[in-house]
Design a protein around this motif. Structure first.
Motif, PDB file in Angstrom:
ATOM      1  N   HIS A  22       0.815  -1.214   0.000  1.00  0.00           N
ATOM      2  CA  HIS A  22       0.000   0.000   0.000  1.00  0.00           C
ATOM      3  C   HIS A  22       0.845   1.260   0.000  1.00  0.00           C
ATOM      4  N   ASP A  23       1.922   1.258   0.792  1.00  0.00           N
ATOM      5  CA  ASP A  23       2.763   2.451   0.858  1.00  0.00           C
ATOM      6  C   ASP A  23       3.402   2.758  -0.490  1.00  0.00           C
ATOM      7  N   GLU A  24       3.791   1.722  -1.227  1.00  0.00           N
ATOM      8  CA  GLU A  24       4.398   1.956  -2.553  1.00  0.00           C
ATOM      9  C   GLU A  24       3.390   2.494  -3.561  1.00  0.00           C
ATOM     10  N   LEU A  25       2.140   2.039  -3.485  1.00  0.00           N
ATOM     11  CA  LEU A  25       1.126   2.569  -4.406  1.00  0.00           C
ATOM     12  C   LEU A  25       0.939   4.067  -4.190  1.00  0.00           C
ATOM     13  N   LEU A  26       0.868   4.491  -2.949  1.00  0.00           N
ATOM     14  CA  LEU A  26       0.702   5.919  -2.661  1.00  0.00           C
ATOM     15  C   LEU A  26       1.953   6.698  -3.042  1.00  0.00           C
ATOM     16  N   TRP A  27       3.108   6.128  -2.784  1.00  0.00           N
ATOM     17  CA  TRP A  27       4.412   6.714  -3.148  1.00  0.00           C
ATOM     18  C   TRP A  27       4.522   6.877  -4.663  1.00  0.00           C
ATOM     19  N   GLY A  28       4.180   5.819  -5.392  1.00  0.00           N
ATOM     20  CA  GLY A  28       4.240   5.892  -6.847  1.00  0.00           C
ATOM     21  C   GLY A  28       3.302   6.940  -7.403  1.00  0.00           C
ATOM     22  N   ALA A  29       2.073   7.004  -6.867  1.00  0.00           N
ATOM     23  CA  ALA A  29       1.105   8.005  -7.325  1.00  0.00           C
ATOM     24  C   ALA A  29       1.604   9.414  -7.023  1.00  0.00           C
ATOM     25  N   ALA A  30       2.243   9.595  -5.865  1.00  0.00           N
ATOM     26  CA  ALA A  30       2.760  10.915  -5.498  1.00  0.00           C
ATOM     27  C   ALA A  30       3.837  11.375  -6.480  1.00  0.00           C
ATOM     28  N   TRP A  31       4.709  10.471  -6.870  1.00  0.00           N
ATOM     29  CA  TRP A  31       5.764  10.838  -7.816  1.00  0.00           C
ATOM     30  C   TRP A  31       5.198  11.108  -9.213  1.00  0.00           C
ATOM     31  N   LEU A  32       4.215  10.340  -9.608  1.00  0.00           N
ATOM     32  CA  LEU A  32       3.614  10.590 -10.919  1.00  0.00           C
ATOM     33  C   LEU A  32       2.821  11.889 -10.920  1.00  0.00           C
ATOM     34  N   GLN A  33       2.186  12.212  -9.804  1.00  0.00           N
ATOM     35  CA  GLN A  33       1.486  13.488  -9.712  1.00  0.00           C
ATOM     36  C   GLN A  33       2.488  14.637  -9.834  1.00  0.00           C
ATOM     37  N   LYS A  34       3.632  14.481  -9.203  1.00  0.00           N
ATOM     38  CA  LYS A  34       4.669  15.512  -9.276  1.00  0.00           C
ATOM     39  C   LYS A  34       5.253  15.623 -10.685  1.00  0.00           C
ATOM     40  N   ALA A  35       5.453  14.481 -11.324  1.00  0.00           N
ATOM     41  CA  ALA A  35       6.101  14.474 -12.640  1.00  0.00           C
ATOM     42  C   ALA A  35       5.179  14.925 -13.762  1.00  0.00           C
ATOM     43  N   THR A  36       3.868  14.684 -13.616  1.00  0.00           N
ATOM     44  CA  THR A  36       2.931  14.953 -14.706  1.00  0.00           C
ATOM     45  C   THR A  36       1.991  16.125 -14.448  1.00  0.00           C
ATOM     46  N   ALA A  37       1.741  16.440 -13.164  1.00  0.00           N
ATOM     47  CA  ALA A  37       0.714  17.414 -12.783  1.00  0.00           C
ATOM     48  C   ALA A  37      -0.645  17.009 -13.340  1.00  0.00           C
ATOM     49  N   ASN A  38      -0.803  15.717 -13.560  1.00  0.00           N
ATOM     50  CA  ASN A  38      -2.055  15.182 -14.103  1.00  0.00           C
ATOM     51  C   ASN A  38      -3.071  15.041 -12.974  1.00  0.00           C
TER      52      ASN A  38
END
Length: 506
Positions: free
Chosen positions: A253-269
């Motif tokens: 679970h922690d990695e899913l939230l971590w991955g989403a956080a980085w993609l949000q930062k990288a894409t601003a999607n």
């Protein structure tokens, strides 16, 4: 007039305040004791330490080494990696002192190196190209490992058989088995960390290599989609092939939230922001965890998302400022909610095995969050204690200084830095003669003589940070004690950012 209940409450508050002040005073007194014993001006050459911390990664390289390789005692290795599955899995890093390529710690290493550059790359000077090279060496491998849809190759080498040998990477004759996760055997933890690594790396190369950056980001998005669609912990599928080495103890679970956080930062999607808002609490956003490592990403995620609120005004993430503040308070000596043990010499102490991995990762988060607080002109309030950015940096700096030699043993835990550093590190390539001095193959069992030898390692793995001392600041410098003497990529990676910050100041 005060009631007896009010009077009792006042006494409790005063007692708590006195306890907090005393606890913090004891911490700083311990540090003054350490510094007094060291007998120096307490200054360090952080620039030299930064250069060496990056040089270490060249000693961990697998594959065909480039012509500009600076760690000259190393040679080519693992040139047929992946052939068991008819894929190219050459390259990447050996995680520690063995010859296995583990995908989960390698991806975390990549994420942390990238985050270090994103936050403090402007302070790295001539070391910035070397930092980018270290990231690209790992990112190239992760692209190979994710080249096939709905499949991620997460490990090369049988760790059980590898650990029965003591041989140089250049001599490997143990099976180079290939392990993967897919739709039938999911691995959301390793897949999400890989997505985070690729997303973070994409931002590092955005201004210098746009096509490469876009490839990294597109792959990160695809890999995260796979991680979320096929949920499960990779150690449930691979079991003894990854456990107990890099078992997913914290779940995925922690990695899913971590991955989403980085993609949000990288894409601003907006889709990733929505994902965080919808799934955050389910995935552990509220968990009170004050550890940050290759296995548990909760604290790092909270600091990363707090930045989005503090500096990008994403108000829907305001709660993560509170979560990040709680993390700081859990580390602050004397704070009412402090949960952190310190050694008599002042070192953060979390676990007996490779404790410095938690020290370097925590220090990086402290420097990084202090930066966010400074820019946004905010502080952290821990009961009656106010943690300013300067106060937070002071704690982080003292951890780095301890590693570099400001400790009761006056021992630098970075190999090759300072007058006194570990000589018997638990590392096969470092402990055996280089192939350039001893071209003849050293067979599997023949190398164990070096493991138990009292002689210093013949090859200096410059920049390597070892596991570190115990909870009483004792360090044995014995090759057989891997918990104290083994270096890892994920110990070094977070320290790169901290050293970059400190090098700029000095």
């Amino acid at each position: 007039m005060t009631t007896s209940m009010e009077s009792g409450s006042c006494i409790v508050v005063i007692m708590c305040l006195v306890f907090a002040i005393t606890a913090e005073a004891n911490y700083f007194n311990n540090m003054r004791y350490v510094y007094a014993r060291r007998g120096s001006s307490l200054s360090h050459n952080y620039r030299d330490a930064l250069t060496k911390s990056l040089l270490f990664f060249e000693g961990q390289r697998s594959g065909k080494l480039p012509t500009d390789q600076r760690m000259r005692w190393r040679g080519d290795s693992g040139l047929s990696d992946g052939s068991a599955e008819r894929v190219d899995l050459t390259g990447g890093y050996y995680d520690a002192g063995d010859n296995v390529k583990f995908g989960l710690p390698m991806a975390f290493t990549t994420t942390m190196l990238s985050w270090s550059v994103l936050e403090f790359g402007g302070r790295m000077g001539d070391d910035l190209p070397h930092a980018r090279n270290a990231i690209r060496w790992a990112a190239d491998y992760l692209l190979k490992a994710t080249a096939h849809p709905d499949t991620i190759y997460v490990q090369v080498g049988d760790p059980n058989l590898d650990h029965k040998c003591w041989e140089r990477p250049e001599d490997m004759d143990t099976p180079r088995n290939v392990y993967k996760v897919d739709a039938q055997n999911p691995g959301s933890d390793v897949a999400s960390e890989t997505a985070a690594a690729l997303a973070a790396a994409s931002m590092v190369f955005r201004s210098t290599d746009r096509p490469y950056s876009q490839l990294l980001l597109q792959t990160a998005m695809r890999v995260f989609e796979f991680a979320d669609k096929y949920r499960g912990a990779y150690s449930d599928s691979l079991q003894s092939d990854v456990c107990p080495f890099y078992c997913s103890y914290s779940g995925y679970h922690d990695e899913l939230l971590w991955g989403a956080a980085w993609l949000q930062k990288a894409t601003a999607n907006e889709s990733y922001l929505n994902y965080i808002q919808i799934n955050g609490h389910t995935l552990g956003a509220d968990d009170n965890v004050n550890i940050f490592s290759w296995d548990d990403k909760h604290a790092g995620t909270k600091v990363l998302l707090a930045k989005a609120f503090l500096l990008r005004n994403i108000n829907s993430l305001e709660e993560y400022k509170g979560h990040a503040d709680n993390f700081i308070c859990s580390l602050l000596p004397g704070a009412p909610t402090s949960q952190t043990q310190y050694t008599p010499g002042g070192l953060i102490y979390k676990m007996s095995q490779s404790n410095l991995q938690y020290v370097t990762s925590t220090s990086f988060l402290l420097f990084t969050y202090a930066k966010y607080l400074s820019v946004s002109k905010q502080v952290v309030r821990c009961g009656n204690i106010v943690a300013t950015p300067a106060r937070i940096r002071t704690i982080a700096k003292r951890q780095v200084d301890y590693i570099l030699g400001d400790n009761p043993l006056r021992m630098s835990y970075m190999v090759g830095y300072g007058a006194k550093f570990p000589q018997h590190i638990h590392h096969r390539g470092s402990s055996l003669p280089s192939i350039y001095h001893h071209p003849k193959i050293i067979a599997c069992n023949d190398g164990f003589e070096a493991l138990y030898s009292n002689a210093p390692n013949p090859n200096t793995l410059v920049g390597a940070i070892v596991g570190g001392p115990d909870n009483n600041d004792h360090f044995s410098d014995e090759r057989s004690d891997y918990s104290q003497s083994e270096p890892t990529t994920y110990i070094n990676a977070p320290l790169v950012g901290s050293l970059a910050y400190l090098a700029h100041l000095s």
